[in-house]
Write a protein that holds these residues in place. Structure first.
Motif, PDB file in Angstrom:
ATOM      1  N   ASP A 240      21.670  32.812  55.815  1.00 17.57           N
ATOM      2  CA  ASP A 240      22.107  31.525  54.864  1.00 17.57           C
ATOM      3  C   ASP A 240      22.687  30.401  55.788  1.00 17.57           C
ATOM      4  OD1 ASP A 240      23.095  29.735  52.713  1.00 17.57           O
ATOM      5  OD2 ASP A 240      23.685  31.540  51.792  1.00 17.57           O
ATOM      6  N   PRO A 241      21.953  29.313  55.717  1.00 16.45           N
ATOM      7  CA  PRO A 241      22.504  27.923  56.599  1.00 16.45           C
ATOM      8  C   PRO A 241      23.680  27.419  55.970  1.00 16.45           C
ATOM      9  CG  PRO A 241      20.629  27.381  54.898  1.00 16.45           C
ATOM     10  CD  PRO A 241      20.668  28.686  54.872  1.00 16.45           C
ATOM     11  N   GLU A 242      24.216  27.960  54.771  1.00 16.93           N
ATOM     12  CA  GLU A 242      25.619  27.364  54.266  1.00 16.93           C
ATOM     13  C   GLU A 242      26.653  28.015  55.093  1.00 16.93           C
ATOM     14  OE1 GLU A 242      25.958  27.378  49.999  1.00 16.93           O
ATOM     15  OE2 GLU A 242      24.352  26.199  49.648  1.00 16.93           O
ATOM     16  N   ASN A 243      26.607  29.248  55.381  1.00 10.21           N
ATOM     17  CA  ASN A 243      27.426  30.015  56.096  1.00 10.21           C
ATOM     18  C   ASN A 243      27.691  29.702  57.561  1.00 10.21           C
ATOM     19  OD1 ASN A 243      27.680  31.667  53.739  1.00 10.21           O
ATOM     20  ND2 ASN A 243      26.297  33.132  54.391  1.00 10.21           N
TER      21      ASN A 243
ATOM     22  N   ARG B  19      17.789  28.961  61.242  1.00 10.41           N
ATOM     23  CA  ARG B  19      18.218  30.126  60.842  1.00 10.41           C
ATOM     24  C   ARG B  19      17.172  30.990  60.665  1.00 10.41           C
ATOM     25  NH1 ARG B  19      23.998  30.085  59.361  1.00 10.41           N
ATOM     26  NH2 ARG B  19      24.920  28.910  60.873  1.00 10.41           N
ATOM     27  N   PRO B  20      17.125  32.203  60.739  1.00  5.41           N
ATOM     28  CA  PRO B  20      16.020  33.241  60.709  1.00  5.41           C
ATOM     29  C   PRO B  20      15.811  33.513  59.180  1.00  5.41           C
ATOM     30  CG  PRO B  20      17.874  34.340  61.535  1.00  5.41           C
ATOM     31  CD  PRO B  20      18.188  32.911  61.612  1.00  5.41           C
ATOM     32  N   ARG B  21      14.736  33.990  58.770  1.00  4.06           N
ATOM     33  CA  ARG B  21      14.333  34.314  57.350  1.00  4.06           C
ATOM     34  C   ARG B  21      15.073  35.877  57.395  1.00  4.06           C
ATOM     35  NH1 ARG B  21      12.673  30.858  53.780  1.00  4.06           N
ATOM     36  NH2 ARG B  21      10.800  30.410  54.717  1.00  4.06           N
ATOM     37  N   PHE B  22      15.625  36.052  56.283  1.00  2.06           N
ATOM     38  CA  PHE B  22      16.526  37.652  56.241  1.00  2.06           C
ATOM     39  C   PHE B  22      15.338  38.601  55.917  1.00  2.06           C
ATOM     40  CE2 PHE B  22      18.099  40.752  53.642  1.00  2.06           C
ATOM     41  CZ  PHE B  22      19.135  41.194  54.729  1.00  2.06           C
TER      42      PHE B  22
ATOM     43  N   GLY C 251      24.881  18.469  49.481  1.00  2.21           N
ATOM     44  CA  GLY C 251      25.598  19.489  50.032  1.00  2.21           C
ATOM     45  C   GLY C 251      24.740  20.496  50.432  1.00  2.21           C
ATOM     46  N   LYS C 252      23.736  20.886  49.631  1.00  2.00           N
ATOM     47  CA  LYS C 252      22.611  21.914  49.809  1.00  2.00           C
ATOM     48  C   LYS C 252      21.702  21.552  50.811  1.00  2.00           C
ATOM     49  CE  LYS C 252      22.749  23.337  44.891  1.00  2.00           C
ATOM     50  NZ  LYS C 252      22.094  23.733  43.614  1.00  2.00           N
ATOM     51  N   TRP C 253      21.507  22.812  51.478  1.00  2.00           N
ATOM     52  CA  TRP C 253      20.540  22.780  52.546  1.00  2.00           C
ATOM     53  C   TRP C 253      19.373  23.118  52.021  1.00  2.00           C
ATOM     54  CZ3 TRP C 253      22.276  22.170  57.614  1.00  2.00           C
ATOM     55  CH2 TRP C 253      23.778  22.073  57.723  1.00  2.00           C
TER      56      TRP C 253
ATOM     57  N   VAL D 173      13.764  29.358  60.370  1.00  2.00           N
ATOM     58  CA  VAL D 173      13.666  28.138  59.315  1.00  2.00           C
ATOM     59  C   VAL D 173      14.396  27.073  59.509  1.00  2.00           C
ATOM     60  CG1 VAL D 173      13.665  27.846  56.833  1.00  2.00           C
ATOM     61  CG2 VAL D 173      13.380  30.006  57.554  1.00  2.00           C
ATOM     62  N   TRP D 174      13.944  25.871  59.491  1.00  2.00           N
ATOM     63  CA  TRP D 174      14.601  24.737  59.835  1.00  2.00           C
ATOM     64  C   TRP D 174      15.137  24.060  58.373  1.00  2.00           C
ATOM     65  CZ3 TRP D 174      15.949  22.653  64.518  1.00  2.00           C
ATOM     66  CH2 TRP D 174      15.381  23.273  65.718  1.00  2.00           C
TER      67      TRP D 174
END
Length: 458
Positions: free
Chosen positions: A314-317, A434-437, A368-370, A360-361
């Motif tokens: 999660d890019p927010e974290n 970040r990677p896709r979960f 504020g959302k990615w 994922v980019w």
């Protein structure tokens, strides 16, 4: 023992010794002050973005030792804000708001007379935040300025290329004494001049250059240190930089291909089909990701790995959850280095390869959302490049800058800074990769599905 303390101590030590030390000298000081193994110190110096290991007969694939003749140079991504003197800065997050003559040590205003219009305050709200974010609050003023002089290319004049060509006292430089660049032997700066004191080029700062540098505001003490500072500048420019984001980097993205491959998780093992077994150069693990913490002498698996991975995706974290969270920006847990190993990026393998890592980019939007590149943002606008295309470009050159458009506006994405910049308004937005979960259950389902396909095809 905190690695952060060792990093801060070593940085201060280097900056108080004109920006660099031989490894043997640094090793002696650090080991006299901290209980740390040779391997632990070597790991910190190689993997921390605050240091560069240069010179000597260095084997860059070995992480167990460093040649004693190598020099360790202090480096930083911090610069003086270029737009601050023009009163155009939109509160940048990485540039210091300081008077450059204050950094030189000779501002003619801040000495009891007319006050300088530019800040001389390291502790101002903006500067404090920048220094805190880059872990430089421990440095005193002289140490910080030494670090800036050898890392910020805007502060010192370049070495004159034309002076180092041709013959005569000014070489091939047509500006001669009025040249704004430094007239000094380039090979002396590089540490490889074969002529020594017989060299036709200067190995010191001559009177003409001294006057120009003093007029620029640089103190005589700093002018005296310039040859060693220029040597550090040259070496920093030519050494490889593994990362500028975070103190301890993920070694699966290190400088050498062989090292990167040795820290990749084996795709064949995940499918239970690796014929090399213990001779395989890749990591054998049952998941396409593996989180480890460095525990004094070795890498140890982290507990609750799936929860950490889910949070990281999660890019927010910026942190995982729990009483001992992993800092995703610093890649540490309670100051101990943390790394994430993974399978090869999905863009490097054919589509039929399962359990590759889909990176994922994202770009941080206005609210504020990615937003994932290639998908519509809050205004339903879509970037001209997709996440997959950015990943391909990043793997080709992780220091490149990519030009993209969204709507009628053009932007520059810097892999090195991990920012998307609007050149017209000079505004910036953070970028994250970040990677896709993929859950453990999904991994097992993909593995079983792959096996079923094999049976059917037979």
């Amino acid at each position: 023992m905190s690695n952060d303390k060792i990093v801060r101590y070593a940085t201060r030590l280097l900056c108080s010794h004109q920006g660099s030390l031989e490894y043997r000298q640094l090793h002696r000081h650090v080991c006299n002050s901290f209980d740390i193994s040779d391997y632990g110190l070597c790991y910190i110096l190689r993997e921390c973005c605050r240091f560069a290991v240069v010179g000597g007969t260095e084997d860059r694939t070995s992480y167990t030792e460093i040649n004693p003749d190598c020099r360790i140079i202090a480096r930083t991504a911090v610069r003086l804000c270029k737009d601050y003197p023009k009163d155009r800065c939109a509160d940048c997050e990485e540039g210091l708001h300081l008077c450059k003559y204050f950094v030189y040590g000779n501002c003619r205003f801040g000495k009891g007379r007319k006050p300088c219009r530019y800040s001389h305050e390291l502790s101002s709200g903006h500067n404090y935040e920048v220094l805190r974010n880059y872990h430089l609050l421990d440095l005193d003023q002289d140490e910080l300025f030494m670090l800036l002089l050898q890392n910020d290319p805007s502060l010192l004049p370049e070495v004159c290329v034309h002076y180092n060509k041709g013959s005569g006292p000014y070489g091939a430089c047509t500006f001669k004494a009025s040249c704004t660049k430094l007239h000094i032997c380039q090979h002396f700066v590089q540490g490889d001049c074969m002529f020594g004191y017989k060299c036709k080029r200067s190995h010191r700062i001559e009177l003409d250059d001294q006057k120009k540098l003093e007029e620029r505001g640089i103190t005589r003490e700093n002018i005296h240190n310039l040859p060693s500072i220029y040597r550090n500048i040259y070496d920093l420019k030519n050494c490889s930089i593994s990362s500028i984001e975070g103190e301890i980097t993920d070694t699966s993205q290190g400088p050498s291909v062989s090292e990167r491959e040795s820290n990749e998780i084996c795709l064949h093992y995940i499918r239970k089909q690796c014929s090399f077994q213990e001779k395989c150069i890749h990591v054998h693990f049952h998941l396409p990701y593996k989180w480890e913490v460095y525990d004094k002498s070795s890498w140890v698996e982290l507990h609750h790995m799936e929860e950490i991975e889910k949070a990281f995706c999660d890019p927010e974290n910026t942190h995982s959850e729990g009483s001992r969270p992993v800092d995703f920006l610093e890649m540490t847990r309670n100051s101990a280095p943390v790394r994430r190993l993974s399978t090869a990026s999905s863009v490097t393998k054919p589509p039929h390869y399962i359990l590759t890592t889909e990176w994922v980019w994202y770009c941080k939007g206005e609210n504020g959302k990615w937003i994932e590149y290639g998908l519509p943002d809050e205004k339903r606008k879509v970037s001209s490049v997709t996440s997959k295309e950015l990943e391909q470009a990043y793997l080709a050159d992780n220091n490149a800058e990519i030009i993209l458009t969204k709507g009628h506006r053009q932007y520059t994405l810097s892999f090195k800074d991990m920012y998307q910049r609007n050149p017209k308004h000079n505004t910036k937005r953070k970028v994250r990769r970040r990677p896709r979960f993929v859950s453990e259950k999904a991994v097992e389902n993909k593995r079983m599905g792959y096996g079923s396909c094999l049976i059917v095809s037979i």
